[in-house]
Design a protein around this motif. Structure first.
Motif, short mmCIF file in Angstrom:
data_model
loop_
_atom_site.label_atom_id
_atom_site.label_comp_id
_atom_site.label_asym_id
_atom_site.label_seq_id
_atom_site.Cartn_x
_atom_site.Cartn_y
_atom_site.Cartn_z
N ALA A 49 0.82 -1.22 0.00
CA ALA A 49 0.00 0.00 0.00
C ALA A 49 0.85 1.26 0.00
O ALA A 49 0.33 2.36 -0.05
CB ALA A 49 -0.92 -0.01 1.21
N ALA A 50 2.17 1.11 0.05
CA ALA A 50 3.06 2.27 0.06
C ALA A 50 3.86 2.39 -1.22
O ALA A 50 4.76 3.22 -1.32
CB ALA A 50 4.01 2.18 1.27
N ASP A 51 3.55 1.60 -2.22
CA ASP A 51 4.39 1.53 -3.42
C ASP A 51 4.46 2.80 -4.25
O ASP A 51 5.35 2.93 -5.08
CB ASP A 51 3.90 0.40 -4.34
CG ASP A 51 4.51 -0.94 -3.98
OD1 ASP A 51 5.48 -0.95 -3.20
OD2 ASP A 51 4.02 -1.96 -4.46
N PHE A 52 3.55 3.74 -4.08
CA PHE A 52 3.55 4.93 -4.93
C PHE A 52 4.49 6.03 -4.43
O PHE A 52 4.84 6.93 -5.17
CB PHE A 52 2.16 5.52 -5.05
CG PHE A 52 1.13 4.56 -5.56
CD1 PHE A 52 1.49 3.39 -6.21
CD2 PHE A 52 -0.22 4.82 -5.41
CE1 PHE A 52 0.54 2.50 -6.67
CE2 PHE A 52 -1.19 3.94 -5.88
CZ PHE A 52 -0.80 2.78 -6.51
N TRP A 102 -3.03 3.75 -9.16
CA TRP A 102 -4.12 3.58 -8.21
C TRP A 102 -4.21 2.15 -7.73
O TRP A 102 -3.59 1.24 -8.28
CB TRP A 102 -5.45 4.03 -8.83
CG TRP A 102 -5.96 3.13 -9.91
CD1 TRP A 102 -6.79 2.07 -9.77
CD2 TRP A 102 -5.67 3.24 -11.30
NE1 TRP A 102 -7.03 1.50 -10.99
CE2 TRP A 102 -6.36 2.20 -11.95
CE3 TRP A 102 -4.90 4.12 -12.06
CZ2 TRP A 102 -6.30 2.01 -13.33
CZ3 TRP A 102 -4.84 3.93 -13.43
CH2 TRP A 102 -5.54 2.90 -14.05
N ASN A 103 -4.99 1.94 -6.71
CA ASN A 103 -5.21 0.62 -6.13
C ASN A 103 -6.48 0.05 -6.76
O ASN A 103 -7.57 0.55 -6.52
CB ASN A 103 -5.34 0.74 -4.62
CG ASN A 103 -5.55 -0.58 -3.94
OD1 ASN A 103 -6.56 -0.81 -3.30
ND2 ASN A 103 -4.60 -1.47 -4.08
N GLU A 104 -6.33 -0.99 -7.55
CA GLU A 104 -7.47 -1.58 -8.24
C GLU A 104 -8.36 -2.36 -7.28
O GLU A 104 -9.58 -2.35 -7.38
CB GLU A 104 -6.98 -2.51 -9.36
CG GLU A 104 -8.08 -3.18 -10.16
CD GLU A 104 -8.88 -2.20 -11.01
OE1 GLU A 104 -10.01 -2.56 -11.40
OE2 GLU A 104 -8.38 -1.09 -11.28
N GLU A 105 -7.72 -3.03 -6.34
CA GLU A 105 -8.41 -3.78 -5.29
C GLU A 105 -7.39 -4.03 -4.20
O GLU A 105 -6.19 -3.79 -4.41
CB GLU A 105 -8.96 -5.11 -5.84
CG GLU A 105 -7.91 -6.02 -6.41
CD GLU A 105 -8.49 -7.25 -7.09
OE1 GLU A 105 -8.19 -8.36 -6.62
OE2 GLU A 105 -9.24 -7.10 -8.07
N PRO A 106 -7.79 -4.49 -3.02
CA PRO A 106 -6.79 -4.70 -1.96
C PRO A 106 -5.65 -5.61 -2.42
O PRO A 106 -5.88 -6.71 -2.92
CB PRO A 106 -7.62 -5.37 -0.85
CG PRO A 106 -9.00 -4.83 -1.06
CD PRO A 106 -9.16 -4.75 -2.55
N GLY A 107 -4.42 -5.11 -2.29
CA GLY A 107 -3.25 -5.90 -2.67
C GLY A 107 -2.90 -5.84 -4.14
O GLY A 107 -1.95 -6.48 -4.57
N ILE A 108 -3.64 -5.06 -4.94
CA ILE A 108 -3.38 -4.95 -6.37
C ILE A 108 -3.24 -3.48 -6.77
O ILE A 108 -4.16 -2.69 -6.57
CB ILE A 108 -4.50 -5.59 -7.22
CG1 ILE A 108 -4.62 -7.08 -6.94
CG2 ILE A 108 -4.26 -5.33 -8.70
CD1 ILE A 108 -3.44 -7.90 -7.40
N ASP A 109 -2.09 -3.13 -7.31
CA ASP A 109 -1.85 -1.77 -7.80
C ASP A 109 -1.82 -1.77 -9.32
O ASP A 109 -1.47 -2.77 -9.96
CB ASP A 109 -0.54 -1.22 -7.27
CG ASP A 109 -0.64 -0.76 -5.82
OD1 ASP A 109 -1.77 -0.65 -5.32
OD2 ASP A 109 0.40 -0.52 -5.19
N VAL A 110 -2.17 -0.63 -9.89
CA VAL A 110 -2.18 -0.46 -11.34
C VAL A 110 -1.43 0.82 -11.69
O VAL A 110 -1.50 1.81 -10.97
CB VAL A 110 -3.62 -0.36 -11.89
CG1 VAL A 110 -3.60 -0.18 -13.40
CG2 VAL A 110 -4.42 -1.60 -11.51
N ARG A 111 -0.73 0.76 -12.80
CA ARG A 111 0.00 1.93 -13.27
C ARG A 111 -0.26 2.08 -14.77
O ARG A 111 -0.10 1.13 -15.53
CB ARG A 111 1.48 1.73 -13.01
CG ARG A 111 2.39 2.80 -13.59
CD ARG A 111 3.77 2.53 -13.06
NE ARG A 111 4.80 3.37 -13.63
CZ ARG A 111 6.00 3.49 -13.07
NH1 ARG A 111 6.28 2.85 -11.96
NH2 ARG A 111 6.91 4.26 -13.63
N LEU A 112 -0.65 3.26 -15.16
CA LEU A 112 -0.85 3.61 -16.58
C LEU A 112 0.13 4.72 -16.89
O LEU A 112 0.05 5.79 -16.29
CB LEU A 112 -2.28 4.07 -16.82
CG LEU A 112 -2.57 4.66 -18.20
CD1 LEU A 112 -2.40 3.61 -19.29
CD2 LEU A 112 -3.97 5.25 -18.27
#
Length: 372
Positions: free
Chosen positions: A269-272, A305-315
Motif C-alpha cells: 500500500a506504500a508503493d507509490f 491507483w489501487n485496483e483492489e486490496p493488494g493490487i496496484d495499477v500503473r498507466l
C-alpha cells in the motif's frame, strides 16, 4: 549536477527510452492511490534508481530504473504461430499468492506486446518494509516514506561524507543533501531506518525522525510516538517487492501518437511514494470515483491507483490523455484476455511465477533508500 538531479535524469531517460523503443506502445496504467512502486525496480529492495518506481517508483526503479519486466520466454516462436497463453485469474490463489485482474484498455487501441504471468503471483513478504504518510493537499502534497531493512553492521557508513550528522535518540544519523531530503541511521540490532520526503523542510524531517521507534530486526517497521509535522497522516504500509518481474502483468499499446503501457502487480500500500518523491509534480485526482496519483517526469506522465486490496495499477505514457484512457480500462473475462494476448503472436510473452527466495547475505555499505 547533484545525485538527485542525476537520478531524475536517469529516470526520465529510462522512461522516454521505454516509450521510444517499443514499436508502438510503452507507458503504464493508472495506479490508484494509497501510494508508491515502481516504480520502478529495486536493488535488494533498497537500492533503486527510481523509476521505483518499481519506484525505483521501481521504478525505476521506479521505475528500468523505473520499470522491470520479469522473466520472459526464451524459446523460439514462429512469427506466424500464436503464442500460447494460459488463462489467468480462473482459480483461487494459494496462501501468500494472489491472482492479478485481467485489465485491458478499451477498443480503439493497438496492442504492441505484453509480458504476463501464467497464474497467481507471490505477494511480497520479506525485504524492505515501507510505511508512507501523506499530506492533505491535492497538488504537490508533502510525502514521507519510512523504510526499514536488515543490513550488515556499518551499512550506512557511506553516508558519512557530504551529509549532515544528526543525533536521533542517541544514534548518529545522516541527513543527505538531496533537495527532497533523506535521513537515515542504523539501529543496534542491524536495522537501517530511512526517512525520505518531498515538500518537507529538513527540520521537519528531523522532527519526524525523533518520533520514530524502530521495531526489532525480526519484525521491521516502526512506531511513531507522536503526531507528524505538516499534517501528515498514515497512507499505507507493506513489504516492497524485490523482483517486480515476479509479480506483474505488463501490456504495451498505442493509439495515434500516444504510446502507453499498463502494469498490474501484487503490491504494498506504500508503493507509490518513491515515484511521488522524485517526480516533477504530483496531483491527487479522481478517475471514475477512484482516488489516483498523477505524476509527471518531463514529457512522461503516469497514473497510479489501487485496483483492489493488494493490487496496484500503473498507466504510463507519452503524448497521451491518460485520464481518458484510465476511465476506459476494465477487467475483462479470460476469453477476452486470451484473445488479446493471442492476437500478439510472438509478441506475447508468458512467465511462470515461482516462490520468492530470501538471500542469506545482508546488504552492506551502499545506497539505502527507495528514491535515491
Amino acid at each position: 549536477m547533484t545525485d538527485l538531479d542525476q537520478t531524475t535524469h536517469r529516470l526520465r531517460a529510462a522512461l522516454d527510452e521505454l516509450v521510444a523503443d517499443v514499436p508502438a506502445a510503452p507507458p503504464h496504467p493508472p495506479l490508484l492511490a494509497h501510494p508508491v512502486s515502481d516504480i520502478s525496480s529495486r536493488h535488494w529492495s533498497w537500492q533503486r534508481s527510481v523509476a521505483l518506481v518499481s519506484i525505483a517508483i521501481a521504478a525505476a526503479v521506479v521505475v528500468a530504473a523505473v520499470v522491470s519486466f520479469g522473466p520472459r520466454s526464451t524459446s523460439p516462436t514462429s512469427a506466424t504461430k500464436k503464442h500460447p497463453v494460459t488463462p489467468i485469474g480462473v482459480r483461487a490463489a494459494p496462501p501468500g499468492w494472489i491472482n492479478l485482474p485481467l485489465l485491458l484498455p478499451s477498443a480503439g487501441v493497438v496492442f504492441d506486446n505484453a509480458t504476463v504471468a501464467t497464474g497467481p503471483v507471490p505477494v511480497p513478504s520479506t525485504g524492505t518494509y515501507e510505511q508512507v504518510y501523506e499530506g492533505t493537499a491535492t497538488t504537490n502534497p508533502p510525502w514521507l516514506l519510512i523504510t526499514t531493512v536488515r543490513a550488515q553492521p556499518g551499512a550506512v557508513s557511506d553516508y558519512a561524507t557530504n551529509s549532515q550528522t544528526v543525533a536521533i535518540n542517541g544514534t548518529t544519523a545522516y541527513m543527505t543533501n538531496f533537495s527532497d531530503h533523506q535521513l537515515l541511521w542504523q539501529t543496534a540490532d542491524g536495522v537501517v531506518v530511512s526517512l525520505e520526503s518531498t515538500q518537507m523542510i529538513a527540520s521537519d524531517v528531523e522532527a519526524a525522525a525523533q518520533l520514530v521507534e524502530p521495531h526489532p530486526a525480526t519484525q521491521l517497521g516502526v512506531d511513531l510516538s507522536g503526531a507528524l509535522p505538516d499534517g501528515l497522516t498514515f497512507g499505507g504500509e507493506g513489504f516492497a517487492n524485490g523482483n517486480t518481474g515476479q509479480n506483474q502483468d505488463s501490456v504495451f499499446f498505442h493509439q495515434g501518437n500516444c504510446h502507453a503501457y499498463t502494469q498490474v502487480w501484487a503490491a504494498s500500500a506504500a508503493d507509490f511514494a518513491p515515484l511521488a518523491i522524485v517526480s516533477d509534480t504530483t496531483q491527487i485526482v479522481s478517475i471514475g470515483g477512484t482516488r489516483a496519483l498523477s505524476v509527471h517526469f518531463g514529457s512522461t506522465s503516469a497514473l497510479l491507483w489501487n485496483e483492489e486490496p493488494g493490487i496496484d495499477v500503473r498507466l504510463q505514457g507519452s503524448g497521451c490523455d491518460l485520464p481518458s484512457i484510465a476511465a476506459t480500462l476494465k477487467v475483462v473475462d479470460p476469453a477476452t484476455w486470451n484473445a488479446a494476448m493471442s492476437s500478439l503472436g510472438a509478441q506475447a510473452k508468458t512467465y511462470t511465477p515461482h516462490p520468492p527466495t530470501t538471500s542469506p547475505i545482508l546488504p552492506g555499505p551502499g545506497t539505502f533508500g527507495l528514491a535515491h
